[in-house]
Scaffold this motif. Sequence first.
Motif, PDB file in Angstrom:
ATOM      1  N   SER A   2       5.335  -2.398   8.618  1.00 33.42           N
ATOM      2  CA  SER A   2       4.089  -2.630   7.595  1.00 33.42           C
ATOM      3  C   SER A   2       5.218  -2.406   6.068  1.00 33.42           C
ATOM      4  CB  SER A   2       3.232  -1.677   7.837  1.00 33.42           C
ATOM      5  OG  SER A   2       2.548  -1.857   8.921  1.00 33.42           O
ATOM      6  N   ALA A   3       5.837  -1.374   5.947  1.00 29.91           N
ATOM      7  CA  ALA A   3       6.657  -1.148   4.747  1.00 29.91           C
ATOM      8  C   ALA A   3       7.477  -2.485   4.297  1.00 29.91           C
ATOM      9  CB  ALA A   3       7.477   0.050   4.857  1.00 29.91           C
TER      10      ALA A   3
ATOM     11  N   GLN B 119       5.355  -5.252   3.097  1.00 36.58           N
ATOM     12  CA  GLN B 119       4.830  -5.095   1.726  1.00 36.58           C
ATOM     13  C   GLN B 119       5.728  -4.684   0.702  1.00 36.58           C
ATOM     14  OE1 GLN B 119       2.187  -1.410   2.713  1.00 36.58           O
ATOM     15  NE2 GLN B 119       1.020  -2.463   4.091  1.00 36.58           N
TER      16      GLN B 119
ATOM     17  N   THR C 141       7.984  -2.442   0.556  1.00 35.49           N
ATOM     18  CA  THR C 141       8.077  -0.882   0.091  1.00 35.49           C
ATOM     19  C   THR C 141       9.283  -0.325   1.339  1.00 35.49           C
ATOM     20  OG1 THR C 141       6.432  -0.279   1.498  1.00 35.49           O
ATOM     21  CG2 THR C 141       6.044  -0.774  -1.028  1.00 35.49           C
TER      22      THR C 141
END
Length: 195
Positions: free
Chosen positions: A65-66, A69, A71
């Motif tokens: 997910s990071a 996104q 990040t």
Amino acid sequence: AQGPVLEQLQARFDPRHYRLDLSRAPLLQLACAADPGQQRWLGLLLFHHLALDHSSLEVLVEEISAVLQGTAGQLPAPAPYRNYVAQARLGHGEEQHQAFFREMLADIDEPTLAFGLQDVQRDGSGIRERQLRLDPALCRRLREQARHLGVSLASLLHLAWGRVLGQLAGRDDVVFGTVLLGRMQGGAGADRALG
């Protein structure tokens, strides 16, 4: 043309029909498919519990997910699984574990079988699954109760499963297995180590 892409992907890699070959790497695979109708890509993570446990899966999903996104730079440094293995090996030896279980299970002479079902290793086509999500408030109360008792939530849920299994098998003495890695005793970073 053959229906929703997600349904096709799930059907293709349905664990009742698709198995990872445990004798060959990798024990972790990502099956991807374009879904042009929805203008997206779909991924289905395939793994064996020998490669990932629940804690590892949570870390992996967080990291994926990071990355998606943008990040990823904010993620903590990865913890090598070998550190956890080294810490775990500092405990008792295999002989001590075997002696413990031999003594604990000495009077058990047959498996605990729900509904008396013994032959469950066929193709799985006759198995029906039912999942029910627990209410978040109930989950919080269960965690609070486990903390109050000074045990892990997993221990509390294993007790509950043992009681259910005892009823389904018509037995007072119940034996069942579970995968337990003991991350709580694994040292610093064990909660974030993939493995």
